[in-house]
Design a protein around this motif. Structure first.
Motif, PDB file in Angstrom:
ATOM      1  N   ARG A 129     102.428  56.135 131.152  1.00 54.28           N
ATOM      2  CA  ARG A 129     101.741  54.898 130.747  1.00 54.28           C
ATOM      3  C   ARG A 129     101.445  54.998 129.244  1.00 54.28           C
ATOM      4  NH1 ARG A 129      99.427  56.674 135.336  1.00 54.28           N
ATOM      5  NH2 ARG A 129      97.500  57.344 134.296  1.00 54.28           N
ATOM      6  N   PRO A 130     102.317  54.420 128.405  1.00 54.26           N
ATOM      7  CA  PRO A 130     102.175  54.572 126.955  1.00 54.26           C
ATOM      8  C   PRO A 130     101.360  53.444 126.314  1.00 54.26           C
ATOM      9  CG  PRO A 130     104.283  53.575 127.443  1.00 54.26           C
ATOM     10  CD  PRO A 130     103.603  53.786 128.772  1.00 54.26           C
ATOM     11  N   LYS A 131     100.869  53.736 125.100  1.00 55.99           N
ATOM     12  CA  LYS A 131     100.162  52.743 124.293  1.00 55.99           C
ATOM     13  C   LYS A 131     100.460  53.035 122.838  1.00 55.99           C
ATOM     14  CE  LYS A 131      95.579  50.781 123.438  1.00 55.99           C
ATOM     15  NZ  LYS A 131      94.128  50.884 123.764  1.00 55.99           N
ATOM     16  N   CYS A 132     100.840  52.005 122.084  1.00 55.65           N
ATOM     17  CA  CYS A 132     101.180  52.170 120.672  1.00 55.65           C
ATOM     18  C   CYS A 132     100.478  51.073 119.866  1.00 55.65           C
ATOM     19  CB  CYS A 132     102.691  52.088 120.472  1.00 55.65           C
ATOM     20  SG  CYS A 132     103.214  52.331 118.746  1.00 55.65           S
ATOM     21  N   SER A 133     100.044  51.423 118.663  1.00 56.81           N
ATOM     22  CA  SER A 133      99.334  50.457 117.825  1.00 56.81           C
ATOM     23  C   SER A 133     100.270  49.507 117.083  1.00 56.81           C
ATOM     24  CB  SER A 133      98.453  51.205 116.811  1.00 56.81           C
ATOM     25  OG  SER A 133      99.248  52.025 115.952  1.00 56.81           O
ATOM     26  N   CYS A 134     101.587  49.641 117.324  1.00 56.37           N
ATOM     27  CA  CYS A 134     102.531  48.730 116.664  1.00 56.37           C
ATOM     28  C   CYS A 134     102.511  47.370 117.352  1.00 56.37           C
ATOM     29  CB  CYS A 134     103.936  49.323 116.687  1.00 56.37           C
ATOM     30  SG  CYS A 134     104.761  49.205 118.288  1.00 56.37           S
ATOM     31  N   PRO A 135     103.036  46.324 116.695  1.00 58.54           N
ATOM     32  CA  PRO A 135     103.029  44.980 117.307  1.00 58.54           C
ATOM     33  C   PRO A 135     104.116  44.770 118.360  1.00 58.54           C
ATOM     34  CG  PRO A 135     103.994  44.893 115.106  1.00 58.54           C
ATOM     35  CD  PRO A 135     103.475  46.287 115.280  1.00 58.54           C
ATOM     36  N   ASP A 136     105.028  45.724 118.533  1.00 64.70           N
ATOM     37  CA  ASP A 136     106.126  45.552 119.504  1.00 64.70           C
ATOM     38  C   ASP A 136     105.572  45.663 120.918  1.00 64.70           C
ATOM     39  OD1 ASP A 136     108.448  45.517 120.940  1.00 64.70           O
ATOM     40  OD2 ASP A 136     109.472  47.039 119.737  1.00 64.70           O
ATOM     41  N   SER A 137     105.817  44.656 121.742  1.00 60.62           N
ATOM     42  CA  SER A 137     105.299  44.646 123.116  1.00 60.62           C
ATOM     43  C   SER A 137     106.251  45.279 124.124  1.00 60.62           C
ATOM     44  CB  SER A 137     105.014  43.201 123.549  1.00 60.62           C
ATOM     45  OG  SER A 137     106.216  42.423 123.497  1.00 60.62           O
ATOM     46  N   ALA A 138     107.394  45.738 123.660  1.00 58.60           N
ATOM     47  CA  ALA A 138     108.365  46.335 124.585  1.00 58.60           C
ATOM     48  C   ALA A 138     107.830  47.662 125.125  1.00 58.60           C
ATOM     49  CB  ALA A 138     109.690  46.564 123.863  1.00 58.60           C
ATOM     50  N   ASN A 139     108.282  48.004 126.310  1.00 58.61           N
ATOM     51  CA  ASN A 139     107.869  49.265 126.942  1.00 58.61           C
ATOM     52  C   ASN A 139     109.119  50.022 127.397  1.00 58.61           C
ATOM     53  OD1 ASN A 139     106.549  51.357 128.171  1.00 58.61           O
ATOM     54  ND2 ASN A 139     105.957  50.173 129.988  1.00 58.61           N
ATOM     55  N   PRO A 140     109.456  51.136 126.694  1.00 55.16           N
ATOM     56  CA  PRO A 140     108.694  51.687 125.566  1.00 55.16           C
ATOM     57  C   PRO A 140     109.176  51.101 124.245  1.00 55.16           C
ATOM     58  CG  PRO A 140     110.425  53.208 126.150  1.00 55.16           C
ATOM     59  CD  PRO A 140     110.558  52.050 127.113  1.00 55.16           C
ATOM     60  N   CYS A 141     108.273  51.062 123.272  1.00 59.10           N
ATOM     61  CA  CYS A 141     108.717  50.728 121.927  1.00 59.10           C
ATOM     62  C   CYS A 141     109.416  51.958 121.350  1.00 59.10           C
ATOM     63  CB  CYS A 141     107.541  50.318 121.051  1.00 59.10           C
ATOM     64  SG  CYS A 141     106.362  51.656 120.727  1.00 59.10           S
ATOM     65  N   LYS A 142     110.059  51.805 120.196  1.00 59.82           N
ATOM     66  CA  LYS A 142     110.823  52.922 119.643  1.00 59.82           C
ATOM     67  C   LYS A 142     109.922  54.069 119.213  1.00 59.82           C
ATOM     68  CE  LYS A 142     111.049  50.353 115.274  1.00 59.82           C
ATOM     69  NZ  LYS A 142     111.960  49.632 114.371  1.00 59.82           N
ATOM     70  N   HIS A 143     108.665  53.775 118.898  1.00 60.85           N
ATOM     71  CA  HIS A 143     107.733  54.829 118.486  1.00 60.85           C
ATOM     72  C   HIS A 143     107.356  55.698 119.692  1.00 60.85           C
ATOM     73  CE1 HIS A 143     106.997  51.104 116.036  1.00 60.85           C
ATOM     74  NE2 HIS A 143     107.506  51.939 115.124  1.00 60.85           N
ATOM     75  N   VAL A 144     107.075  55.048 120.789  1.00 61.64           N
ATOM     76  CA  VAL A 144     106.770  55.782 122.024  1.00 61.64           C
ATOM     77  C   VAL A 144     107.992  56.566 122.487  1.00 61.64           C
ATOM     78  CG1 VAL A 144     106.258  55.519 124.489  1.00 61.64           C
ATOM     79  CG2 VAL A 144     104.931  54.240 122.785  1.00 61.64           C
ATOM     80  N   ALA A 145     109.161  55.941 122.435  1.00 60.43           N
ATOM     81  CA  ALA A 145     110.384  56.618 122.871  1.00 60.43           C
ATOM     82  C   ALA A 145     110.645  57.864 122.031  1.00 60.43           C
ATOM     83  CB  ALA A 145     111.570  55.669 122.808  1.00 60.43           C
ATOM     84  N   ALA A 146     110.342  57.795 120.729  1.00 66.14           N
ATOM     85  CA  ALA A 146     110.531  58.963 119.878  1.00 66.14           C
ATOM     86  C   ALA A 146     109.628  60.111 120.337  1.00 66.14           C
ATOM     87  CB  ALA A 146     110.233  58.605 118.424  1.00 66.14           C
ATOM     88  N   VAL A 147     108.389  59.780 120.679  1.00 65.69           N
ATOM     89  CA  VAL A 147     107.461  60.822 121.156  1.00 65.69           C
ATOM     90  C   VAL A 147     107.943  61.383 122.487  1.00 65.69           C
ATOM     91  CG1 VAL A 147     105.088  61.311 121.849  1.00 65.69           C
ATOM     92  CG2 VAL A 147     105.532  59.805 119.907  1.00 65.69           C
ATOM     93  N   TYR A 148     108.456  60.546 123.370  1.00 63.05           N
ATOM     94  CA  TYR A 148     109.004  61.026 124.649  1.00 63.05           C
ATOM     95  C   TYR A 148     109.997  62.157 124.408  1.00 63.05           C
ATOM     96  CZ  TYR A 148     107.226  57.092 127.504  1.00 63.05           C
ATOM     97  OH  TYR A 148     106.442  56.197 128.182  1.00 63.05           O
ATOM     98  N   TYR A 149     110.921  61.932 123.473  1.00 65.48           N
ATOM     99  CA  TYR A 149     111.966  62.937 123.238  1.00 65.48           C
ATOM    100  C   TYR A 149     111.402  64.211 122.611  1.00 65.48           C
ATOM    101  CZ  TYR A 149     115.803  59.949 124.645  1.00 65.48           C
ATOM    102  OH  TYR A 149     116.676  59.193 125.394  1.00 65.48           O
ATOM    103  N   LEU A 150     110.424  64.078 121.742  1.00 65.37           N
ATOM    104  CA  LEU A 150     109.879  65.257 121.088  1.00 65.37           C
ATOM    105  C   LEU A 150     108.987  66.080 122.017  1.00 65.37           C
ATOM    106  CD1 LEU A 150     109.209  63.930 117.508  1.00 65.37           C
ATOM    107  CD2 LEU A 150     110.927  65.567 118.235  1.00 65.37           C
ATOM    108  N   VAL A 151     108.532  65.482 123.105  1.00 65.61           N
ATOM    109  CA  VAL A 151     107.807  66.278 124.106  1.00 65.61           C
ATOM    110  C   VAL A 151     108.736  67.356 124.682  1.00 65.61           C
ATOM    111  CG1 VAL A 151     106.725  66.203 126.400  1.00 65.61           C
ATOM    112  CG2 VAL A 151     106.130  64.495 124.680  1.00 65.61           C
ATOM    113  N   ALA A 152     110.036  67.114 124.668  1.00 66.54           N
ATOM    114  CA  ALA A 152     110.993  68.119 125.149  1.00 66.54           C
ATOM    115  C   ALA A 152     110.858  69.412 124.356  1.00 66.54           C
ATOM    116  CB  ALA A 152     112.420  67.588 125.057  1.00 66.54           C
ATOM    117  N   ASP A 153     110.547  69.325 123.045  1.00 62.27           N
ATOM    118  CA  ASP A 153     110.336  70.539 122.241  1.00 62.27           C
ATOM    119  C   ASP A 153     109.140  71.327 122.761  1.00 62.27           C
ATOM    120  OD1 ASP A 153     112.457  69.785 120.683  1.00 62.27           O
ATOM    121  OD2 ASP A 153     111.236  69.076 119.003  1.00 62.27           O
TER     122      ASP A 153
END
Length: 396
Positions: A129-153
């Motif tokens: 369940r993500p939340k981003c301060s950007c104005p993009d209402s898509a789920n996930p926005c590209k900022h959230v998606a970037a964090v998803y991938y970096l959690v792999a590290d």
């Protein structure tokens, strides 16, 4: 593939468990497949900073098109108490799973077993369940998606991150597993359905020590050891077969001590214990044992053969020479001269050689028979107090 600069493209998930996280994002979590590629690009550009993982939560800052980075918070569904009970009960019942976790690894079998137990460590539909301060209402926005991938590290570096994202840190998980593995009644053993009764310190200190229970009868045989349900982590260099051999050896040693009683077994050196273990091993395991112990395989094979034939004394005369004095050697030389063997007896330190037969005198004041074996010598039978008993063994 390498780009124009020759650099390899950044990937996510270098361990099995890191790759499993990425695969779960892309295949099982039901995320918008059109948004994830843009997130990968953002992650590769280094736009994510201050990524932190807490209990059930990931936070980070992601630099977008604006000067001020966007704040990203991702909540992951925590396990319920029944789910934790199911998961930890399953893991605690499998020695291989516990050993892998203690070594910092997450075997695929554990992840599959956890999913079967209804406590999937990897994200599924609705778990993120993500939340981003950007104005993009898509789920996930590209900022959230970037964090998803970096959690792999983070998962690559520590598979316990998967447990943390489900609500419990490493220390709590390991403490619970140790509690479940503790014998019944042991200090710290968890008592289900209530709190273990305590003992007042003064009463504990003044309480009379009970007599030891009577010694139980020694079993007539040694039972087979338990078999690990999975092999130990690959990077340890150990195999399940090696652990079974060690367990069987420990049980046999314990049985011998029970039979002989305390003080009857002499302390073995590292080399002696290694030879004893090799003597009881299958031939194909001796080379593996030698490599693990850091000794030459040929030396260990000789020690093992000597141990089988004549015990620690046989191994001792294989490994060392020493000057015993003239009296025992003179008698052995005379006995050899009368044996009818071809050649003349030749003495060197504690060894007397005549043809293809060699006698060695040990520090235990016993004689050992050696026969020629190619370019070397091997022990041929048990020791004896008199040289004639090894010149003419009972089988001859």
């Amino acid at each position: 593939m390498p780009g124009a600069t020759g650099r390899k493209r950044r990937t996510f998930g270098n361990t099995w468990w890191g790759k499993a996280w990425v695969e779960a994002l892309e295949e099982r979590a039901k995320l918008d497949p059109n948004r994830l590629p843009r997130g990968r690009t953002y992650a590769r550009k280094g736009t994510v900073s201050k990524l932190a993982v807490g209990a059930g939560e990931v936070t980070a800052w992601v630099q977008g098109s604006r000067a001020v980075p966007y704040r990203v918070t991702i909540h992951m569904r925590a396990f319920t108490e029944p789910q934790w009970e199911s998961l930890l009960g399953m893991v605690g019942s499998r020695l291989g799973h516990v050993a892998a976790l203690l070594d910092g690894e997450l075997p695929a079998e554990l992840a599959e077993d956890a999913r079967t137990a209804g406590a999937d460590l990897l994200p599924g539909p609705g778990d993120l369940r993500p939340k981003c301060s950007c104005p993009d209402s898509a789920n996930p926005c590209k900022h959230v998606a970037a964090v998803y991938y970096l959690v792999a590290d983070e998962v690559d570096a520590d598979p316990f991150v998967l447990f943390l994202l489900r609500g419990r840190p490493r220390e709590a998980v390991l403490a619970e597993l140790r509690s479940r593995r503790a014998p019944a009644g042991a200090p710290g053993k968890r008592v289900r359905g209530g709190t273990a009764p305590g003992v007042d310190p003064k009463r504990a200190y003044t309480r009379r020590i009970a007599a030891l229970p009577p010694r139980q009868a020694v079993p007539g045989t040694v039972g087979p050891p338990a078999v690990l349900d999975v092999d130990p982590p690959h990077r340890t260099g150990w195999s399940g077969e090696m652990f079974v051999e060690l367990a069987a050896d420990a049980a046999a040693r314990a049985w011998e001590l029970l039979v002989m009683g305390p003080g009857r077994e002499a302390e073995l050196s590292f080399e002696e214990d290694l030879a004893r273990r090799a003597a009881a091993s299958e031939p194909h395991l001796i080379a593996e044992l030698a490599e693990t112990a850091g000794v030459a395989a040929r030396d260990l094979a000789l020690w093992a053969q000597a141990w089988r034939e004549a015990g620690r004394g046989g191994m001792a005369v294989v490994r060392e020479t020493w000057p015993p004095g003239q009296a025992p050697l003179a008698q052995a030389k005379a006995d050899l001269a009368e044996s009818g063997l071809p050649g003349e007896p030749k003495i060197w330190r504690n060894r007397i050689t005549q043809g293809d037969l060699q006698l060695r005198y040990g520090r235990d004041e016993r004689w050992y028979r050696f026969v020629r074996d190619g370019e070397g010598w091997r022990v041929d039978g048990p020791s004896a107090a008199r040289p004639t008993d090894v010149i003419y063994p009972p089988s001859e």
